[in-house]
Design an enzyme around this catalytic site. Structure first.
Site, PDB file in Angstrom:
ATOM      1  N   TYR A 125      -3.183  41.840  -0.191  1.00  0.00           N
ATOM      2  CA  TYR A 125      -1.874  41.954  -0.860  1.00  0.00           C
ATOM      3  C   TYR A 125      -1.396  40.557  -1.301  1.00  0.00           C
ATOM      4  O   TYR A 125      -0.964  40.367  -2.438  1.00  0.00           O
ATOM      5  CB  TYR A 125      -0.882  42.609   0.100  1.00  0.00           C
ATOM      6  CG  TYR A 125       0.492  42.872  -0.463  1.00  0.00           C
ATOM      7  CD1 TYR A 125       0.700  43.820  -1.461  1.00  0.00           C
ATOM      8  CD2 TYR A 125       1.606  42.169   0.019  1.00  0.00           C
ATOM      9  CE1 TYR A 125       1.979  44.071  -1.959  1.00  0.00           C
ATOM     10  CE2 TYR A 125       2.883  42.412  -0.469  1.00  0.00           C
ATOM     11  CZ  TYR A 125       3.063  43.359  -1.461  1.00  0.00           C
ATOM     12  OH  TYR A 125       4.329  43.604  -1.950  1.00  0.00           O
TER      13      TYR A 125
ATOM     14  N   SER B  23       6.670  39.413  -4.790  1.00  0.00           N
ATOM     15  CA  SER B  23       7.056  39.584  -3.383  1.00  0.00           C
ATOM     16  C   SER B  23       7.329  38.212  -2.797  1.00  0.00           C
ATOM     17  O   SER B  23       6.653  37.229  -3.161  1.00  0.00           O
ATOM     18  CB  SER B  23       5.931  40.241  -2.576  1.00  0.00           C
ATOM     19  OG  SER B  23       6.255  40.218  -1.197  1.00  0.00           O
TER      20      SER B  23
ATOM     21  N   LYS C 199      -0.635  39.396  -5.143  1.00  0.00           N
ATOM     22  CA  LYS C 199       0.726  38.994  -5.519  1.00  0.00           C
ATOM     23  C   LYS C 199       0.762  37.511  -5.915  1.00  0.00           C
ATOM     24  O   LYS C 199       1.501  37.126  -6.821  1.00  0.00           O
ATOM     25  CB  LYS C 199       1.700  39.299  -4.371  1.00  0.00           C
ATOM     26  CG  LYS C 199       1.942  40.804  -4.160  1.00  0.00           C
ATOM     27  CD  LYS C 199       2.684  41.454  -5.332  1.00  0.00           C
ATOM     28  CE  LYS C 199       3.111  42.881  -5.038  1.00  0.00           C
ATOM     29  NZ  LYS C 199       3.886  43.484  -6.136  1.00  0.00           N
TER      30      LYS C 199
HETATM   31  N1  LIG Z   1       9.476  47.249   0.112  1.00  0.00           N
HETATM   32  C1  LIG Z   1       9.276  45.950   0.344  1.00  0.00           C
HETATM   33  O1  LIG Z   1       9.505  45.453   1.472  1.00  0.00           O
HETATM   34  C2  LIG Z   1       8.788  45.053  -0.756  1.00  0.00           C
HETATM   35  C3  LIG Z   1       8.894  43.666  -0.567  1.00  0.00           C
HETATM   36  C4  LIG Z   1       8.440  42.815  -1.576  1.00  0.00           C
HETATM   37  C5  LIG Z   1       7.914  43.318  -2.741  1.00  0.00           C
HETATM   38  N2  LIG Z   1       7.817  44.671  -2.898  1.00  0.00           N
HETATM   39  C6  LIG Z   1       7.233  45.141  -4.151  1.00  0.00           C
HETATM   40  O2  LIG Z   1       8.211  45.916  -4.829  1.00  0.00           O
HETATM   41  C7  LIG Z   1       7.576  46.902  -5.647  1.00  0.00           C
HETATM   42  C8  LIG Z   1       8.178  48.260  -5.374  1.00  0.00           C
HETATM   43  O3  LIG Z   1       7.947  48.586  -4.008  1.00  0.00           O
HETATM   44  P1  LIG Z   1       8.789  49.676  -3.195  1.00  0.00           P
HETATM   45  O4  LIG Z   1       9.191  49.036  -1.928  1.00  0.00           O
HETATM   46  O5  LIG Z   1       9.802  50.298  -4.063  1.00  0.00           O
HETATM   47  O6  LIG Z   1       7.591  50.686  -2.839  1.00  0.00           O
HETATM   48  P2  LIG Z   1       7.472  52.279  -2.872  1.00  0.00           P
HETATM   49  O7  LIG Z   1       8.750  52.929  -2.488  1.00  0.00           O
HETATM   50  O8  LIG Z   1       6.241  52.569  -2.085  1.00  0.00           O
HETATM   51  O9  LIG Z   1       7.217  52.576  -4.426  1.00  0.00           O
HETATM   52  C9  LIG Z   1       6.032  52.141  -5.049  1.00  0.00           C
HETATM   53  C10 LIG Z   1       5.967  52.713  -6.454  1.00  0.00           C
HETATM   54  O10 LIG Z   1       4.708  52.301  -7.039  1.00  0.00           O
HETATM   55  C11 LIG Z   1       4.080  53.437  -7.629  1.00  0.00           C
HETATM   56  N3  LIG Z   1       2.632  53.351  -7.606  1.00  0.00           N
HETATM   57  C12 LIG Z   1       1.819  53.085  -6.551  1.00  0.00           C
HETATM   58  N4  LIG Z   1       0.525  53.214  -6.910  1.00  0.00           N
HETATM   59  C13 LIG Z   1       0.527  53.574  -8.225  1.00  0.00           C
HETATM   60  C14 LIG Z   1      -0.497  53.878  -9.175  1.00  0.00           C
HETATM   61  N5  LIG Z   1      -1.802  53.861  -8.841  1.00  0.00           N
HETATM   62  N6  LIG Z   1      -0.137  54.199 -10.431  1.00  0.00           N
HETATM   63  C15 LIG Z   1       1.166  54.252 -10.789  1.00  0.00           C
HETATM   64  N7  LIG Z   1       2.181  53.997  -9.929  1.00  0.00           N
HETATM   65  C16 LIG Z   1       1.864  53.652  -8.679  1.00  0.00           C
HETATM   66  C17 LIG Z   1       4.564  54.604  -6.755  1.00  0.00           C
HETATM   67  O11 LIG Z   1       4.538  55.812  -7.498  1.00  0.00           O
HETATM   68  P3  LIG Z   1       3.574  57.068  -7.168  1.00  0.00           P
HETATM   69  O12 LIG Z   1       3.319  57.091  -5.712  1.00  0.00           O
HETATM   70  O13 LIG Z   1       4.303  58.241  -7.731  1.00  0.00           O
HETATM   71  O14 LIG Z   1       2.366  56.731  -7.954  1.00  0.00           O
HETATM   72  C18 LIG Z   1       6.008  54.234  -6.460  1.00  0.00           C
HETATM   73  O15 LIG Z   1       6.866  54.682  -7.483  1.00  0.00           O
HETATM   74  C19 LIG Z   1       6.079  46.804  -5.334  1.00  0.00           C
HETATM   75  O16 LIG Z   1       5.451  46.035  -6.327  1.00  0.00           O
HETATM   76  C20 LIG Z   1       6.035  46.064  -3.993  1.00  0.00           C
HETATM   77  O17 LIG Z   1       4.847  45.344  -3.826  1.00  0.00           O
HETATM   78  C21 LIG Z   1       8.251  45.545  -1.944  1.00  0.00           C
END
Ligand SMILES: NC(=O)c1ccc[n+]([C@@H]2O[C@H](COP(=O)([O-])OP(=O)(O)OC[C@H]3O[C@@H](n4cnc5c(N)ncnc54)[C@H](OP(=O)(O)O)[C@@H]3O)[C@@H](O)[C@H]2O)c1
Length: 229
Positions: A149, A136, A153
């Site tokens: 968080y 992130s 990270k």
């Molecule tokens: N969105 C942002 O602004 C942002 C910014 C920087 C970095 N990120 C990073 O990017 C990555 C993807 O985020 P996103 O924005 O796509 O979030 P998201 O839409 O909330 O998706 C998160 C994914 O992680 C899975 N997950 C969560 N807990 C889990 C568990 N216990 N076991 C297995 N799978 C799990 C969820 O699947 P299930 O719920 O089906 O388990 C879902 O597929 C993350 O690492 C996040 O920290 C996001």
């Protein structure tokens, strides 16, 4: 050339689901995972990927996920994308509980590290492969009330830098990805001014398809509205 294979975590929604769609469209045979079996089934029907639910909060399921992917793909994946992650809530340090720490540690750090270890055991002897850890941009600016968080990270960032050095002599590529705000279910509020998950996924997929002589070690990208750096 045999078709490339990939293991993607966090594939039920958001950035991970888009990575699966884009890799599948490019002929990569994908094993997708998350916890929501219904969403995984829909993704498998749409893209033809293999999909199976695992809860990465449990250490043994991270190991079992890698074994299941290997078996379904007929061998070790060429690409591992550690994308699963979450931030349950904003909380000042005074409100952080041991449960918050344990929950974030298990998914945001431990699972990714265990999966990297499993992949390295296959990629090093094969002298090829590419591991992507989705971290992130919070690592570069560390916002207030994001202590847990940020801690996880930043730890994943430290691990990834170490892994880049460890993997390089064996011909294995490792990339740390540092997205800025992306409009997914990661947060409760919709943010149409943030990156679309398709765009974040495209940056990652393009990195996996970078020319053979290019090693992308750190990939940071943000929406144009973001000014926190
Ligand atoms: N969105 C942002 O602004 C942002 C910014 C920087 C970095 N990120 C990073 O990017 C990555 C993807 O985020 P996103 O924005 O796509 O979030 P998201 O839409 O909330 O998706 C998160 C994914 O992680 C899975 N997950 C969560 N807990 C889990 C568990 N216990 N076991 C297995 N799978 C799990 C969820 O699947 P299930 O719920 O089906 O388990 C879902 O597929 C993350 O690492 C996040 O920290 C996001």
């Amino acid at each position: 050339m045999h078709p490339k294979t990939a293991l993607i975590t966090g594939a039920t929604r958001g950035i991970g689901r888009e990575i699966v769609r884009q890799l599948s469209a490019r002929g990569v045979r994908v094993f997708a995972s998350g916890r929501d079996a219904r969403l995984l089934e829909e993704l498998a029907e749409e893209t033809g990927c293999h999909a199976q639910a695992f809860d990465l909060a449990r250490a043994e399921e991270a190991t079992a996920l890698y074994a299941a992917a290997k078996s379904a793909l007929g061998g070790a994946p060429d690409f591992l994308v550690n994308n699963a992650g979450f931030n349950r809530r904003k909380a000042p340090a005074a409100e952080i509980t041991a449960a918050d720490l344990d929950e974030h540690y298990a998914v945001n750090l431990r699972a990714a590290v265990l999966l990297c270890g499993a992949a390295m055991r296959d990629m090093v002897p094969r002298k090829s492969g590419h591991i992507v850890n989705v971290i992130s941009s919070v690592v570069w600016h560390q916002s207030e009330n994001y202590g847990v968080y940020c801690a996880m990270k930043c730890a994943l960032h430290g691990f990834t830098v170490s892994l880049i050095k460890e993997a390089r002599p064996h011909g294995v590529k490792v990339t740390g990805v540092y997205p800025g705000g992306t409009d997914t279910e990661f947060r409760a509020l919709e943010r149409p001014d943030y990156l679309r998950p398709e765009s974040a996924a495209k940056m990652i997929v393009d990195t996996l398809f970078a020319p053979a002589d290019v090693a992308v070690h750190q990939l940071t990208f943000r929406p144009m509205v973001e000014t926190n750096f």
